[in-house]
Design a protein around this motif. Structure first.
Motif, PDB file in Angstrom:
ATOM      1  N   HIS A 145       0.830  -1.212   0.000  1.00 56.04           N
ATOM      2  CA  HIS A 145       0.000   0.000   0.000  1.00 56.04           C
ATOM      3  C   HIS A 145       0.864   1.261   0.000  1.00 56.04           C
ATOM      4  CE1 HIS A 145      -3.351  -2.676   0.902  1.00 56.04           C
ATOM      5  NE2 HIS A 145      -2.695  -3.119   1.962  1.00 56.04           N
ATOM      6  N   GLY A 146       2.098   1.149  -0.481  1.00 61.48           N
ATOM      7  CA  GLY A 146       2.975   2.311  -0.533  1.00 61.48           C
ATOM      8  C   GLY A 146       3.958   2.405   0.610  1.00 61.48           C
ATOM      9  N   ALA A 351      -7.018  -5.381  12.846  1.00 64.99           N
ATOM     10  CA  ALA A 351      -8.405  -5.219  13.302  1.00 64.99           C
ATOM     11  C   ALA A 351      -9.125  -4.135  12.502  1.00 64.99           C
ATOM     12  CB  ALA A 351      -8.424  -4.869  14.793  1.00 64.99           C
ATOM     13  N   PHE A 352      -8.467  -3.021  12.270  1.00 66.53           N
ATOM     14  CA  PHE A 352      -9.093  -1.926  11.524  1.00 66.53           C
ATOM     15  C   PHE A 352      -9.247  -2.282  10.048  1.00 66.53           C
ATOM     16  CE2 PHE A 352      -7.020   0.869  14.920  1.00 66.53           C
ATOM     17  CZ  PHE A 352      -8.184   0.908  15.684  1.00 66.53           C
ATOM     18  N   SER A 353      -8.304  -3.056   9.521  1.00 67.74           N
ATOM     19  CA  SER A 353      -8.408  -3.475   8.115  1.00 67.74           C
ATOM     20  C   SER A 353      -9.553  -4.462   7.930  1.00 67.74           C
ATOM     21  CB  SER A 353      -7.092  -4.118   7.654  1.00 67.74           C
ATOM     22  OG  SER A 353      -6.039  -3.194   7.690  1.00 67.74           O
ATOM     23  N   ASP A 354      -9.709  -5.378   8.889  1.00 66.11           N
ATOM     24  CA  ASP A 354     -10.787  -6.367   8.793  1.00 66.11           C
ATOM     25  C   ASP A 354     -12.159  -5.709   8.901  1.00 66.11           C
ATOM     26  OD1 ASP A 354      -8.936  -8.370   8.540  1.00 66.11           O
ATOM     27  OD2 ASP A 354      -9.006  -8.985  10.652  1.00 66.11           O
ATOM     28  N   ASP A 355     -12.243  -4.665   9.716  1.00 65.80           N
ATOM     29  CA  ASP A 355     -13.528  -3.982   9.885  1.00 65.80           C
ATOM     30  C   ASP A 355     -13.290  -2.493  10.128  1.00 65.80           C
ATOM     31  OD1 ASP A 355     -16.063  -3.107  10.370  1.00 65.80           O
ATOM     32  OD2 ASP A 355     -16.522  -4.571  11.940  1.00 65.80           O
ATOM     33  N   PRO A 356     -13.227  -1.682   9.050  1.00 67.83           N
ATOM     34  CA  PRO A 356     -12.969  -0.244   9.192  1.00 67.83           C
ATOM     35  C   PRO A 356     -14.000   0.488  10.047  1.00 67.83           C
ATOM     36  CG  PRO A 356     -12.664  -0.931   6.917  1.00 67.83           C
ATOM     37  CD  PRO A 356     -13.296  -2.086   7.633  1.00 67.83           C
ATOM     38  N   PRO A 361     -14.894   7.831  12.964  1.00 71.39           N
ATOM     39  CA  PRO A 361     -15.485   8.220  11.670  1.00 71.39           C
ATOM     40  C   PRO A 361     -14.559   9.024  10.767  1.00 71.39           C
ATOM     41  CG  PRO A 361     -17.085   8.486  13.419  1.00 71.39           C
ATOM     42  CD  PRO A 361     -15.793   8.111  14.086  1.00 71.39           C
ATOM     43  N   ALA A 362     -13.709   9.865  11.354  1.00 75.75           N
ATOM     44  CA  ALA A 362     -12.822  10.712  10.539  1.00 75.75           C
ATOM     45  C   ALA A 362     -11.845   9.895   9.707  1.00 75.75           C
ATOM     46  CB  ALA A 362     -12.057  11.686  11.431  1.00 75.75           C
ATOM     47  N   TYR A 363     -11.594   8.647  10.092  1.00 75.61           N
ATOM     48  CA  TYR A 363     -10.625   7.810   9.386  1.00 75.61           C
ATOM     49  C   TYR A 363     -11.292   6.731   8.539  1.00 75.61           C
ATOM     50  CZ  TYR A 363      -7.192  10.086  12.328  1.00 75.61           C
ATOM     51  OH  TYR A 363      -6.410  11.028  12.950  1.00 75.61           O
ATOM     52  N   ASP A 367     -13.564   4.755  -0.081  1.00 76.37           N
ATOM     53  CA  ASP A 367     -12.579   4.363  -1.082  1.00 76.37           C
ATOM     54  C   ASP A 367     -11.702   3.252  -0.510  1.00 76.37           C
ATOM     55  OD1 ASP A 367     -10.721   4.111  -3.077  1.00 76.37           O
ATOM     56  OD2 ASP A 367      -9.755   6.051  -2.709  1.00 76.37           O
ATOM     57  N   GLU A 368     -11.930   2.041  -0.975  1.00 71.58           N
ATOM     58  CA  GLU A 368     -11.215   0.888  -0.430  1.00 71.58           C
ATOM     59  C   GLU A 368      -9.713   1.014  -0.591  1.00 71.58           C
ATOM     60  OE1 GLU A 368     -11.730  -3.665  -1.324  1.00 71.58           O
ATOM     61  OE2 GLU A 368     -13.718  -2.757  -1.076  1.00 71.58           O
ATOM     62  N   ALA A 369      -9.276   1.612  -1.700  1.00 67.80           N
ATOM     63  CA  ALA A 369      -7.842   1.706  -1.976  1.00 67.80           C
ATOM     64  C   ALA A 369      -7.130   2.642  -0.998  1.00 67.80           C
ATOM     65  CB  ALA A 369      -7.616   2.180  -3.407  1.00 67.80           C
ATOM     66  N   SER A 370      -7.821   3.666  -0.521  1.00 66.40           N
ATOM     67  CA  SER A 370      -7.179   4.639   0.367  1.00 66.40           C
ATOM     68  C   SER A 370      -7.373   4.313   1.847  1.00 66.40           C
ATOM     69  CB  SER A 370      -7.713   6.045   0.089  1.00 66.40           C
ATOM     70  OG  SER A 370      -9.095   6.128   0.396  1.00 66.40           O
ATOM     71  N   GLN A 371      -8.176   3.293   2.153  1.00 71.67           N
ATOM     72  CA  GLN A 371      -8.438   2.975   3.556  1.00 71.67           C
ATOM     73  C   GLN A 371      -7.177   2.573   4.330  1.00 71.67           C
ATOM     74  OE1 GLN A 371     -11.797   3.068   5.439  1.00 71.67           O
ATOM     75  NE2 GLN A 371      -9.957   3.460   6.640  1.00 71.67           N
ATOM     76  N   PRO A 372      -6.278   1.753   3.765  1.00 74.35           N
ATOM     77  CA  PRO A 372      -5.066   1.413   4.526  1.00 74.35           C
ATOM     78  C   PRO A 372      -4.246   2.634   4.939  1.00 74.35           C
ATOM     79  CG  PRO A 372      -5.336  -0.095   2.684  1.00 74.35           C
ATOM     80  CD  PRO A 372      -6.355   0.988   2.497  1.00 74.35           C
ATOM     81  N   ARG A 373      -4.173   3.634   4.051  1.00 73.80           N
ATOM     82  CA  ARG A 373      -3.405   4.833   4.398  1.00 73.80           C
ATOM     83  C   ARG A 373      -4.069   5.598   5.536  1.00 73.80           C
ATOM     84  NH1 ARG A 373       1.591   5.562   4.216  1.00 73.80           N
ATOM     85  NH2 ARG A 373       1.545   4.578   2.151  1.00 73.80           N
ATOM     86  N   GLN A 374      -5.385   5.619   5.556  1.00 75.06           N
ATOM     87  CA  GLN A 374      -6.091   6.281   6.651  1.00 75.06           C
ATOM     88  C   GLN A 374      -5.855   5.551   7.973  1.00 75.06           C
ATOM     89  OE1 GLN A 374      -7.744   9.251   6.571  1.00 75.06           O
ATOM     90  NE2 GLN A 374      -6.876   9.334   4.503  1.00 75.06           N
TER      91      GLN A 374
END
Length: 401
Positions: A145-146, A351-356, A361-363, A367-374
């Motif tokens: 993810h970068g 844990a956050f990746s399995d269930d965002p 809420p701010a994070y 957009d599934e692609a940008s969720q890991p960066r958040q």
């Protein structure tokens, strides 16, 4: 990371003298021709009116000090985790020590103290909880993810993540401050950073102020890790006898003060080592300035690295650094805590990746692609104690939510 935006410097670095209406005062008078000057800054990403009674670089420093990320550094640690004791260095005390060393060097070389202070205070804003162990764990989680690198995260903090102003995200710092924060950068990331990444692609140098802050960082953490290592009992004075830089000052201190012992002896030696490194850095850099004779900041950028230790002192400092790696950073007690820290960071990320929806809420993003960066932004912004608390909330059955 977003590209550069128009918005250069909008006025000269001048303030009005008290009681002298209309009489400008040059806040950067006396600087060498190769120093960075606010009036010649490459500007901010978003144009702003010039400040009153301070320079643009002073404004940058003030914004950094008042930022949320800077306050959090009080509860982020270097080697020891925050709950292990109140006497060990934190990222905040480290940043203040770096700024003090860097300002001393900058003053002697007649370069911009305000810029070097701003860079020094901001250089660790993107560090994760639990020091390098946390960074390594988050980088591993972000593989694919970068990646994660704390210098780029510090830049993200000042460019995007701070929320203090109505007109823009981040702190909207000057180009030169942002350049100094970004000490390292891969070519891949450099291509995404526009003007800020050019020097990594072209093989050019940053300002002398950025070079000074970089080496001041090494001086501070090497010597203060020695102090913390001795305080914790993980290092002994007998072990340090093999290090030339330590032993020469140990012998000098005992010769001058034969009865000195304990913490007073350690402080006396450490301060002498720091003084030796600072004086040598000033002397060798002065010789390099005479050798390369830069007449402008552009000349500094085109030259090889100018800020440096002499060969002899560089060898001594490198030996101290290797000693710390073997005897402190790889000490079994430090490794145990590092292992726990990595488990915490990885557990939170998974844990956050399995269930965002577990994220604030701010994070959360659609957009599934940008969720890991958040998720990385959220974890990197945590203090040691907050990460421990969040881990317990997610994995330990209790009344806390």
């Amino acid at each position: 990371m977003r590209g550069e935006r128009p918005g250069g410097h909008t006025g000269p670095d001048r303030a009005r003298a008290p009681g002298a209406v209309g009489v400008p005062v040059d806040l950067e008078a006396g600087l060498a021709p190769y120093a960075a000057r606010s009036a010649k800054s490459r500007g901010r990403r978003f144009a702003e009116p010039p400040p009153s009674a301070r320079s643009e670089f002073q404004r940058d420093r003030d914004r950094i000090v008042h930022s949320t990320a800077f306050r959090r550094l009080e509860y982020k640690t270097q080697v020891f985790v925050n709950h292990e004791g109140d006497l060990f260095r934190t990222r905040l005390t480290h940043s203040l020590e770096v700024a003090q060393i860097a300002r001393s060097v900058a003053r002697n070389l007649r370069v911009n103290e305000d810029l070097v202070e701003a860079i020094s205070l901001a250089h660790d804003l993107g560090h994760t909880p639990f020091g390098h162990a946390g960074q390594d764990a988050l980088n591993e989680c972000m593989r694919g993810h970068g990646g994660f690198e704390h210098n780029l995260q510090s830049l993200a903090v000042v460019d995007e993540l701070e929320e203090h102003y109505g007109a823009f995200d981040g702190l909207n710092l000057c180009f030169e401050t942002r350049e100094g924060i970004l000490k390292h950068c891969s070519r891949e990331h450099a291509r995404q950073l526009g003007e800020l990444g050019e020097r990594f692609l072209l093989g050019r140098q940053p300002s002398l102020e950025a070079q000074i802050a970089n080496i001041a960082d090494e001086i501070a953490y090497n010597n203060h890790d020695v102090d913390d290592g001795l305080r914790s009992g993980l290092l002994t004075i007998e072990q340090l006898a093999e290090i030339e830089l330590w032993q020469m000052h140990y012998e000098a201190a005992r010769a001058e003060y034969p009865q000195i012992e304990g913490r007073r002896l350690v402080h006396e030696i450490v301060r002498r080592i720091i003084n030796t490194l600072i004086v040598d850095l000033i002397d060798e850099t002065s010789r390099n300035l005479a050798r390369f004779a830069p007449q402008s900041l552009d000349d500094v950028r085109a030259a090889p690295p100018i800020v440096a230790h002499s060969e002899r002192v560089a060898v001594q400092a490198a030996a101290l650094k290797r000693f710390l790696y073997r005897n402190l950073y790889r000490h079994y007690r430090v490794m145990r805590m590092a292992n726990k820290a990595q488990r915490i960071v990885k557990g939170l990320f998974e844990a956050f990746s399995d269930d965002p929806r577990l994220l604030p809420p701010a994070y959360q993003t659609h957009d599934e692609a940008s969720q890991p960066r958040q998720i990385a932004h959220y974890i990197a912004g945590m203090t040691d104690r907050y990460a421990l608390k969040e881990y317990r909330r997610l994995f330990v059955v209790s009344d806390e939510v």
